[in-house]
Every structure is written in C-alpha cells, then in structure tokens.
Motif scaffolding. Sequence first.
Motif, PDB file in Angstrom:
ATOM      1  N   LYS A 107      39.095  50.826 -19.133  1.00 54.39           N
ATOM      2  CA  LYS A 107      39.608  52.169 -19.410  1.00 54.39           C
ATOM      3  C   LYS A 107      39.502  53.110 -18.217  1.00 54.39           C
ATOM      4  O   LYS A 107      40.019  54.234 -18.262  1.00 54.39           O
ATOM      5  N   HIS A 108      38.861  52.650 -17.147  1.00 55.64           N
ATOM      6  CA  HIS A 108      38.696  53.503 -15.966  1.00 55.64           C
ATOM      7  C   HIS A 108      39.682  53.167 -14.852  1.00 55.64           C
ATOM      8  O   HIS A 108      39.921  53.993 -13.968  1.00 55.64           O
ATOM      9  N   GLY A 109      40.246  51.955 -14.868  1.00 50.07           N
ATOM     10  CA  GLY A 109      41.165  51.588 -13.799  1.00 50.07           C
ATOM     11  C   GLY A 109      41.358  50.092 -13.691  1.00 50.07           C
ATOM     12  O   GLY A 109      40.994  49.326 -14.596  1.00 50.07           O
ATOM     13  N   VAL A 110      41.939  49.658 -12.568  1.00 52.02           N
ATOM     14  CA  VAL A 110      42.317  48.262 -12.372  1.00 52.02           C
ATOM     15  C   VAL A 110      41.879  47.818 -10.977  1.00 52.02           C
ATOM     16  O   VAL A 110      42.022  48.569 -10.003  1.00 52.02           O
ATOM     17  N   THR A 111      41.343  46.612 -10.898  1.00 54.17           N
ATOM     18  CA  THR A 111      41.000  46.004  -9.611  1.00 54.17           C
ATOM     19  C   THR A 111      41.845  44.748  -9.433  1.00 54.17           C
ATOM     20  O   THR A 111      41.846  43.865 -10.304  1.00 54.17           O
ATOM     21  N   VAL A 112      42.560  44.674  -8.314  1.00 55.80           N
ATOM     22  CA  VAL A 112      43.481  43.574  -8.047  1.00 55.80           C
ATOM     23  C   VAL A 112      42.927  42.717  -6.915  1.00 55.80           C
ATOM     24  O   VAL A 112      42.687  43.216  -5.806  1.00 55.80           O
ATOM     25  N   HIS A 113      42.702  41.436  -7.186  1.00 54.01           N
ATOM     26  CA  HIS A 113      42.242  40.489  -6.177  1.00 54.01           C
ATOM     27  C   HIS A 113      43.439  39.694  -5.667  1.00 54.01           C
ATOM     28  O   HIS A 113      44.356  39.353  -6.430  1.00 54.01           O
ATOM     29  N   THR A 114      43.445  39.369  -4.387  1.00 54.80           N
ATOM     30  CA  THR A 114      44.564  38.656  -3.779  1.00 54.80           C
ATOM     31  C   THR A 114      44.065  37.429  -3.020  1.00 54.80           C
ATOM     32  O   THR A 114      42.852  37.243  -2.848  1.00 54.80           O
ATOM     33  N   ASP A 115      45.012  36.622  -2.564  1.00 52.33           N
ATOM     34  CA  ASP A 115      44.659  35.441  -1.778  1.00 52.33           C
ATOM     35  C   ASP A 115      44.439  35.780  -0.310  1.00 52.33           C
ATOM     36  O   ASP A 115      44.153  34.904   0.502  1.00 52.33           O
ATOM     37  N   GLN A 116      44.591  37.041   0.039  1.00 54.01           N
ATOM     38  CA  GLN A 116      44.255  37.523   1.372  1.00 54.01           C
ATOM     39  C   GLN A 116      42.878  38.190   1.294  1.00 54.01           C
ATOM     40  O   GLN A 116      42.302  38.332   0.223  1.00 54.01           O
ATOM     41  N   ASP A 117      42.341  38.598   2.409  1.00 54.58           N
ATOM     42  CA  ASP A 117      41.060  39.306   2.408  1.00 54.58           C
ATOM     43  C   ASP A 117      41.294  40.756   2.019  1.00 54.58           C
ATOM     44  O   ASP A 117      41.030  41.689   2.776  1.00 54.58           O
ATOM     45  N   LEU A 118      41.821  40.937   0.809  1.00 51.15           N
ATOM     46  CA  LEU A 118      42.212  42.262   0.358  1.00 51.15           C
ATOM     47  C   LEU A 118      41.951  42.410  -1.135  1.00 51.15           C
ATOM     48  O   LEU A 118      42.389  41.581  -1.942  1.00 51.15           O
ATOM     49  N   ILE A 119      41.226  43.452  -1.493  1.00 55.11           N
ATOM     50  CA  ILE A 119      41.010  43.847  -2.881  1.00 55.11           C
ATOM     51  C   ILE A 119      41.547  45.258  -3.033  1.00 55.11           C
ATOM     52  O   ILE A 119      41.285  46.128  -2.195  1.00 55.11           O
ATOM     53  N   ILE A 120      42.323  45.479  -4.077  1.00 58.17           N
ATOM     54  CA  ILE A 120      42.950  46.778  -4.288  1.00 58.17           C
ATOM     55  C   ILE A 120      42.406  47.393  -5.563  1.00 58.17           C
ATOM     56  O   ILE A 120      42.485  46.792  -6.634  1.00 58.17           O
ATOM     57  N   LYS A 121      41.816  48.558  -5.444  1.00 59.64           N
ATOM     58  CA  LYS A 121      41.338  49.305  -6.604  1.00 59.64           C
ATOM     59  C   LYS A 121      42.328  50.424  -6.898  1.00 59.64           C
ATOM     60  O   LYS A 121      42.670  51.203  -5.994  1.00 59.64           O
ATOM     61  N   ALA A 122      42.802  50.471  -8.131  1.00 60.75           N
ATOM     62  CA  ALA A 122      43.840  51.432  -8.498  1.00 60.75           C
ATOM     63  C   ALA A 122      43.487  52.133  -9.797  1.00 60.75           C
ATOM     64  O   ALA A 122      42.788  51.570 -10.658  1.00 60.75           O
ATOM     65  N   ASP A 123      43.974  53.356  -9.920  1.00 60.80           N
ATOM     66  CA  ASP A 123      43.813  54.056 -11.198  1.00 60.80           C
ATOM     67  C   ASP A 123      44.697  53.427 -12.270  1.00 60.80           C
ATOM     68  O   ASP A 123      44.321  53.356 -13.443  1.00 60.80           O
ATOM     69  N   TYR A 124      45.869  52.960 -11.838  1.00 54.44           N
ATOM     70  CA  TYR A 124      46.835  52.343 -12.750  1.00 54.44           C
ATOM     71  C   TYR A 124      47.467  51.145 -12.058  1.00 54.44           C
ATOM     72  O   TYR A 124      47.539  51.094 -10.828  1.00 54.44           O
ATOM     73  N   ALA A 125      47.937  50.200 -12.851  1.00 52.97           N
ATOM     74  CA  ALA A 125      48.663  49.059 -12.299  1.00 52.97           C
ATOM     75  C   ALA A 125      49.858  48.751 -13.188  1.00 52.97           C
ATOM     76  O   ALA A 125      49.806  48.938 -14.417  1.00 52.97           O
ATOM     77  N   ILE A 126      50.931  48.309 -12.556  1.00 50.69           N
ATOM     78  CA  ILE A 126      52.131  47.876 -13.278  1.00 50.69           C
ATOM     79  C   ILE A 126      52.358  46.410 -12.934  1.00 50.69           C
ATOM     80  O   ILE A 126      52.654  46.072 -11.788  1.00 50.69           O
ATOM     81  N   SER A 127      52.214  45.533 -13.925  1.00 55.33           N
ATOM     82  CA  SER A 127      52.522  44.119 -13.731  1.00 55.33           C
ATOM     83  C   SER A 127      54.012  43.903 -13.929  1.00 55.33           C
ATOM     84  O   SER A 127      54.560  44.229 -14.979  1.00 55.33           O
ATOM     85  N   THR A 128      54.656  43.359 -12.899  1.00 55.12           N
ATOM     86  CA  THR A 128      56.067  43.004 -13.030  1.00 55.12           C
ATOM     87  C   THR A 128      56.245  41.493 -12.938  1.00 55.12           C
ATOM     88  O   THR A 128      57.336  41.009 -12.651  1.00 55.12           O
ATOM     89  N   PHE A 129      55.160  40.747 -13.167  1.00 53.69           N
ATOM     90  CA  PHE A 129      55.251  39.294 -13.142  1.00 53.69           C
ATOM     91  C   PHE A 129      56.256  38.823 -14.182  1.00 53.69           C
ATOM     92  O   PHE A 129      56.393  39.418 -15.258  1.00 53.69           O
ATOM     93  N   SER A 130      56.945  37.730 -13.888  1.00 52.45           N
ATOM     94  CA  SER A 130      57.903  37.190 -14.843  1.00 52.45           C
ATOM     95  C   SER A 130      57.179  36.732 -16.106  1.00 52.45           C
ATOM     96  O   SER A 130      55.972  36.447 -16.095  1.00 52.45           O
ATOM     97  N   LEU A 131      57.929  36.650 -17.193  1.00 48.33           N
ATOM     98  CA  LEU A 131      57.379  36.143 -18.436  1.00 48.33           C
ATOM     99  C   LEU A 131      56.787  34.755 -18.232  1.00 48.33           C
ATOM    100  O   LEU A 131      55.722  34.426 -18.773  1.00 48.33           O
ATOM    101  N   GLY A 132      57.449  33.918 -17.435  1.00 51.37           N
ATOM    102  CA  GLY A 132      56.962  32.576 -17.180  1.00 51.37           C
ATOM    103  C   GLY A 132      55.600  32.558 -16.526  1.00 51.37           C
ATOM    104  O   GLY A 132      54.736  31.733 -16.854  1.00 51.37           O
ATOM    105  N   VAL A 133      55.362  33.470 -15.598  1.00 52.11           N
ATOM    106  CA  VAL A 133      54.059  33.561 -14.938  1.00 52.11           C
ATOM    107  C   VAL A 133      52.996  33.986 -15.949  1.00 52.11           C
ATOM    108  O   VAL A 133      51.885  33.448 -15.972  1.00 52.11           O
TER     109      VAL A 133
END
Length: 499
Positions: A252-278
């Motif tokens: 309820k406080h936000g979203v943390t996004v982990h990636t395959d790079q040396d990068l972590i993204i902390k966001a207040d909000y996130a929008i997933s646009t991944f395909s239904l198949g994913v």
Amino acid sequence: MRSLTLAISLSLAFVAGFTEAAKTVHTKVAILGGGVSAINAARNLTGAGIHDFMIIEARDSLGGRAQDAPFADIRLELGCNWVQGLGTNPVNQLRKKYGLKTAETDGDDVVFYTEGGKIDNGTEVYKKFNEVYERMNDMAFKRVENNQVDISVRAGLDLAGWYPMTPLDQAIEYYVFDWESAEEPEDSSMIGSALNDNATYSSFGEGSDGDRMVVDERGFKYIFLEEAKTFLKKDDSRVKLNTKVTKVEYNKHGVTVHTDQDLIIKADYAISTFSLGVLQHKDVEWSPALPDWKLEGIYGFHMATYTKIFLNFPYQFWDDNQFTVYADPDNRGYYNTWQNLNAPGYFPKNTSTNIFFVTVTQSESYRVEAMEDEEVRKEAMAVLRSMYGDDIPEATEIMFPRWHSNPLFRGSYSNWPIGELDQHHINMKAPLHNRLFFAGEAMSKEYFGFLQGAWFSGEETGSHVVQCIKKKCPRAEYYPIITKPDIHPNYIHKRSVVV
C-alpha cells in the motif's frame, strides 16, 4: 574450522558487495514494458504535468509487438500488421498524422483451392457463410439486450444455420473467423466476438469499417515512436532499454521493481503493460503473489498466437487476387490463408521480391514454432505444389516469428473465450492497493486483441494514476467472489473499494 570461517566470511562479503553494486533509483511512476499502451500511458502522464516516470523495456526499442524485420530486400511486419477500424480510430489518426504507407485490404478479393487446384463454387459458399455470420452477430446483440447468457461461436453458428460438412466449408469458416480471432469457434465467446467486431468497425464514425495493411518500410512502430518523441528526448534517461523486469514487489506504500541489470527501481506507482501471455506464464515474480480473484480472470482469458510465414520466390506463379484460401482435405486451418504481396497497392514489383505468405494460428502456430525453418518451408511448398502443380519454383527465403515461445510476449494478442465473464475481466485489470496498475490490449473490454485496445488502455490507466497522484484516486471495482445465479441470489458479491 578456520578455513570454513574464512570461506563464510568471503561469501558474505561477496553477497554484500553484489547487493551494494545494484543501483537503486526512485521515480513517481514505473511503467513496465515499452509497447503501445506504455507509450500512451507516459504520454498522458506528461500531458498532466507529471514528468517523473520511467519506462522499463526488455528489448532495444519501444513498440512492443509492433516489430518489423528485413526480408527479400524490403521490411515486413512480424507483429501487428493492419490498421483495423478506420475513421476516428486513434491508430488510424496516427497513420494519417505521420503519413504511414498502407494498402487497402479487401477480404472479398479471394480465390479458393484444394489439393487438386482452384474451386469453382468457393465464392458461393463464402457468400453463404458471411450471411450466416451476420445472423449470428444479430443473435449476439439480442442476447445482450435480453440479458441472456453467453454461448460459444460454434453454438452460435449452429443456431444460425451453419453446418460445415466439407473441407471447403471448414476452410472458409477458418478464413472468416479464425484468421481474425486466431482461435477456433469452439473456444470463443459469441457475445465477446460480436461486440469486439462492432466496436472496432462501427464505433469510429463514418468510414470506420475497413482495414489497411501497413506496407511502410519504416515499420508500423514508426507512428508510435514518432508520437513518443513529442514527450521523450533523444536517449531519454527515463527510458531503460535492454532491461528486463524480473520481480515486482508491491504494497500500500509503493512498488519496487527488480531487473536483470544492476538496477532496482522504487516507485510510488507502477503500471504493468506486460502481455496477457507473460502474466499467465509467470515470467515475472510478484511479491506478494497476485491474488486468486485476479489470477482467475487472467488465467481464464486467452492469449492467441497468429503466425505469418513469409516466403519469397523467383517469380509470381499464384493468382493476382489479394487472398487465396486453401482447403486441406484432412486438417482444418492447415496453411489455410495465403496473401499476395505483389497485389496492386502493396509492395512494388521487382525481380528479387515476390512474396506469398501464409498465416497459421494457435495449435498450428505452436506446432510450427517447434519446427526448424527448413521443415516449415518444405511443408508449405508441398501445399503450394498440391495447389499449383509440381512445376512451381522453390521458395528462396523464409521468415516467421515465434510469438508463443518468446518469453517477452507468449503469444500475439488476446481473445475473449467462452466462460469468461465481465466480472472476470474487471478483476483482471483491477489495480492492487491503487499502487500497481495493469494496462494492455487484453485489458480493454471493447477493443481486446486490437492496437486501439492497447492505446485506450494506456490512456485510461495513465489517467487513473494521474488522479491518484493528485489525491483523487478513483475507487477500484473488483469481485472477490463470483457465484452462479442458482447458488447465490445476488449472483455477484461485489465490492467497490480500494484493493
């Protein structure tokens, strides 16, 4: 003992060093994926004065399933290929705005073949099926008006008086229905299919009924990339290409996004646009796991696969019509729908480019994807020789995508199946904690499976996030329990709350 202690210390130091090496950045909105819905979500955030966002895309370019590749001295679309629905359709408006070259598609410009050659009565059967199909659509609209339950397209065709008895009947049925939906009538919702067609070809005002095939060698994605340039700078640091999302943590406080790079993204909000198949294949880890009420909608919807197999020849030996339908004597949908890219208005004829391509869908797509290119070429050539004789030349080149097995997509586009309720679809796209939102063509009730579905979904979701940022977050509707009417008198346990 000392050696063990030293080893443990070194291991902990390595882990700590690796963790410290991962860069953590902060943003207001993280947009997961870089397709059409992502571009329009970012566009709407920008229009509302919100510039603090990031787009995280696994590929080296924005555009999602709008992809093209070189073939036979030209460039061809591997993914979305048609502007479907004209008039005020925003995709059609972008086509006009950026001068995208297209060719009018005429599905009635078609000839029919069996393994013995051309069929004389194909046009007569084709006309009959279209009349039946219109009756079925009328039935679907009446069922909506009368609040009747849904049935499959197969049941609807039966009720409308269609009983395919011959390979030609089956081939024409495939050409009109499967070639559009990429799934069989048995699997598809009659009401969903009818409403989807009506929205695309009737809701965009005068002149909206029509398709135009993109033949622009800049690629279909060009219009979306050009639109992105209106709010993104060249090499914009907010766009993270070649960066795959591996895990999404949300609360309820936000979203943390982990990636395959040396990068972590902390966001207040996130929008997933991944395909239904994913979403269905669990290619991304969610923490906590997506709730069952949401997964029920996601797993119940269908991700269809549509595979264009391009073949280039030394010269044209096929008919001048835009389309050729092959009626296989044994297998419905087997190398059924062929298209002539030498037809007037498509690609200019030259000595090195003579493309005749065939489309296969769903189970045939899965089968073809598992084969080597050369095996597919031999199968296609066997079909063509059964149609045109043994003297035709060999295809010199072949190209086709493998959408189903691609972990970034897991299919081509969505289709509304029989059994999926409106409530399931609402659950599928409902946000979680009003922090994690979901967009994409599959999330559009009216335009699922179409590019405009992705465009509208991105716009709607971007607007909802804007409202949240401005402290006016819309209350999200979802259904934690969906029951049968003969079990619970209210039919649906409904909540309209923040989820």
